[in-house]
Scaffold this active site. Structure first.
Site, PDB file in Angstrom:
ATOM      1  N   GLY A  73       0.807  -1.209   0.000  1.00 47.54           N
ATOM      2  CA  GLY A  73       0.000   0.000   0.000  1.00 47.54           C
ATOM      3  C   GLY A  73       0.845   1.266   0.000  1.00 47.54           C
ATOM      4  CB  THR A  74       3.943   2.195   1.814  1.00 51.77           C
ATOM      5  OG1 THR A  74       3.376   1.914   3.103  1.00 51.77           O
ATOM      6  CG2 THR A  74       4.859   3.394   1.912  1.00 51.77           C
ATOM      7  CG  ASN A 153      -5.271   4.242   8.824  1.00 53.27           C
ATOM      8  OD1 ASN A 153      -5.536   5.204   8.097  1.00 53.27           O
ATOM      9  ND2 ASN A 153      -4.277   4.270   9.689  1.00 53.27           N
ATOM     10  CD  GLN A 181      -7.187  -0.370   7.322  1.00 54.19           C
ATOM     11  OE1 GLN A 181      -7.946  -1.265   7.707  1.00 54.19           O
ATOM     12  NE2 GLN A 181      -5.899  -0.361   7.642  1.00 54.19           N
ATOM     13  CB  SER A 201      -2.023  -3.173   1.254  1.00 57.26           C
ATOM     14  OG  SER A 201      -1.060  -3.927   1.932  1.00 57.26           O
ATOM     15  CG  HIS A 203      -0.225  -6.456   5.096  1.00 58.05           C
ATOM     16  ND1 HIS A 203      -0.391  -6.057   6.396  1.00 58.05           N
ATOM     17  CD2 HIS A 203       0.202  -5.360   4.419  1.00 58.05           C
ATOM     18  CE1 HIS A 203      -0.052  -4.775   6.508  1.00 58.05           C
ATOM     19  NE2 HIS A 203       0.302  -4.328   5.318  1.00 58.05           N
ATOM     20  CB  THR A 239      12.477  -9.621 -10.557  1.00 56.44           C
ATOM     21  OG1 THR A 239      13.582  -9.373 -11.427  1.00 56.44           O
ATOM     22  CG2 THR A 239      11.994 -11.046 -10.704  1.00 56.44           C
ATOM     23  CB  CYS A 327       2.505   3.574  11.189  1.00 53.93           C
ATOM     24  SG  CYS A 327       1.679   2.438  10.119  1.00 53.93           S
TER      25      CYS A 327
HETATM   26  N1  PLP Z   1      -2.829   3.061   3.752  1.00 53.90           N
HETATM   27  C1  PLP Z   1      -3.578   2.678   4.792  1.00 53.90           C
HETATM   28  C2  PLP Z   1      -4.921   3.305   4.990  1.00 53.90           C
HETATM   29  C3  PLP Z   1      -3.128   1.707   5.680  1.00 53.90           C
HETATM   30  O1  PLP Z   1      -3.889   1.334   6.711  1.00 53.90           O
HETATM   31  C4  PLP Z   1      -1.844   1.134   5.460  1.00 53.90           C
HETATM   32  C5  PLP Z   1      -1.293   0.130   6.401  1.00 53.90           C
HETATM   33  O2  PLP Z   1      -1.431   0.250   7.590  1.00 53.90           O
HETATM   34  C6  PLP Z   1      -1.104   1.554   4.344  1.00 53.90           C
HETATM   35  C7  PLP Z   1      -1.623   2.518   3.523  1.00 53.90           C
HETATM   36  C8  PLP Z   1       0.249   0.980   4.040  1.00 53.90           C
HETATM   37  O3  PLP Z   1       0.132  -0.285   3.430  1.00 53.90           O
HETATM   38  P1  PLP Z   1       1.388  -1.296   3.444  1.00 53.90           P
HETATM   39  O4  PLP Z   1       1.506  -1.790   4.857  1.00 53.90           O
HETATM   40  O5  PLP Z   1       0.988  -2.387   2.496  1.00 53.90           O
HETATM   41  O6  PLP Z   1       2.566  -0.542   2.973  1.00 53.90           O
END
Ligand code: PLP
Length: 394
Positions: A73-74, A153, A181, A201, A203, A239, A327
């Site tokens: 996601g990041t 989130n 989310q 994302s 996970h 890759t 985080c």
């Molecule tokens: N965006 C939101 C709203 C999230 O909750 C998160 C993860 O906590 C992310 C982005 C980041 O995703 P990733 O952990 O896959 O980098």
């Protein structure tokens, strides 16, 4: 006696489903080919990636060519924001975001802001909702991108993207949403939402960590995120994480089957938990919108108790929870999300987020409702924070 372990931090991450692990395993060993190689082993890996791409695309109403695999996601958020900003500099250097975004959106916005891009934050109301009229007011001739998350989130608020996209479309401005989310938990369709870019994302939906997707609507002007090989149609070099992508697609397949029933089940448990906290803990307040919220999110301020202390106390009772986002846990700054919603810092310090998921049962919730009230009472008695703070708001 078996030790209690109740995981209530599914918004931070989820355990992989056994079916996901099973489909991934061969790609670590027997099917180890590089998807860019032309011989059979490589073509097998390539085929698996393309099948995964088709599945993710179909799930959100997109064309497979609009799906770019990322490291999560990041990366998807960074790619969306910097990719659009740099590709559209000639049109203008103004971007708009909400102050309640995840750091994966906020930080690339700050990065650009320091390098000559103008940045406007939209106001949010006390529930964290963005008013589409404010989006319209904020857009200028130089605006190239608006970024509004699908659901927050920390507090679970779901944003009115359908209305916001009417504004961005009429103004000819790209709209990005962070759907990390919501994807796999509530319906996400890029055409219903009207978005041009959407981040997800794996996970967060029982898939592997380190893999995600950026949906890029056809025709969106973007610069590529990584330079190197020609993978992902020259948009993201490197890759492929073949096992991760295959696992991601399996998680999507399971979500497709189970999402609707699971959302109903979790919403019932969520409401049971919220009601229980209100009944048993005086001076508690719900963060986020009472109804426009994720089915699994309970975010409360338990005024007068300190968030980190609540977490550690719950951990000793076998309950994994979060105060604000994972985080930012470990720092003593109050959540930027709660502050942006107008919650005073003293109250924001008392926030607790419990997010429910696959393994959560009614018994788990009842256990929390037994443990939490005396925990809060004890912490309030010890805390220098005044439990009467914000009484009028609760
Ligand atoms: N965006 C939101 C709203 C999230 O909750 C998160 C993860 O906590 C992310 C982005 C980041 O995703 P990733 O952990 O896959 O980098």
């Amino acid at each position: 006696m078996e030790e209690k372990f109740i995981y209530l931090d599914y918004a931070a991450t989820t355990p992989m489903r056994p079916e996901v692990v099973e489909v991934m395993t061969p790609y670590f060993t027997k099917e180890f080919g590089n998807p860019s190689s032309l011989y059979t082993l490589g073509r097998n890996a390539r085929g698996a990636i393309e099948d995964a791409r088709d599945r993710v695309a179909a799930f959100i109403g997109a064309d497979s060519r609009e799906i770019v695999f990322t490291s999560g996601g990041t990366e998807a958020d960074n790619f969306a924001i910097k990719g659009v900003a740099y590709a559209n500099e000639k049109k203008g250097k103004h971007i708009i975001a909400t102050p309640i975004e995840h750091h994966a959106v906020l930080e690339p916005c700050h990065f650009l802001n320091k390098r000559g891009f103008e940045l406007t934050y939209l106001p949010v109301d006390e529930h964290g909702i963005v008013d589409p009229a404010d989006v319209e007011k904020a857009i200028t001739d130089t605006t190239v991108l608006v970024s509004v998350m699908h659901a927050n989130n920390e507090v679970g608020t779901i944003e009115p993207l359908e209305e916001i996209s009417k504004v961005t479309r009429a103004k000819g401005v790209y709209l990005h949403t962070d759907a990390v989310q919501t994807f796999g938990h509530i319906p996400v369709n890029v055409n219903d939402l009207g978005v041009d870019l959407l981040s997800v994302s794996a996970h967060k939906l029982y898939g592997p960590k380190g893999v995600g997707v950026l949906y890029i609507r056809r025709g969106t002007r973007m610069v590529s995120f990584m330079q190197g090989g020609s993978q992902e149609n020259n948009r993201r070099a490197g890759t492929h994480n073949v096992a991760g992508i295959v696992g991601f697609a399996k998680a999507v397949e399971i979500a497709e089957r189970e999402m609707a029933a699971e959302a109903t089940r979790l919403a019932e448990l969520r409401d049971h938990l919220i009601r229980g906290i209100f009944e048993k803990i005086p001076n508690s307040r719900l963060n986020g919108h009472p109804s426009k919220r994720l089915p699994n999110n309970v975010s409360m301020c338990l005024v007068g108790a300190e968030g980190e202390a609540i977490l550690l106390s719950l951990d000793m009772e076998g309950i994994s929870a979060s105060s604000g986002s994972a985080c930012t846990s470990g720092t003593l700054d109050p959540s930027h999300v709660l502050l942006a919603m107008g919650i005073p810092a003293e109250i924001a310090h008392s926030s607790l987020r419990l997010t429910l998921g696959k393994e959560t049962t009614k018994e788990d919730i009842d256990y929390v409702l037994d443990i939490l009230p005396p925990t809060i009472e004890r912490l309030r008695a010890m805390s220098p924070l005044d439990a009467s703070w914000g009484k009028s708001k609760c």
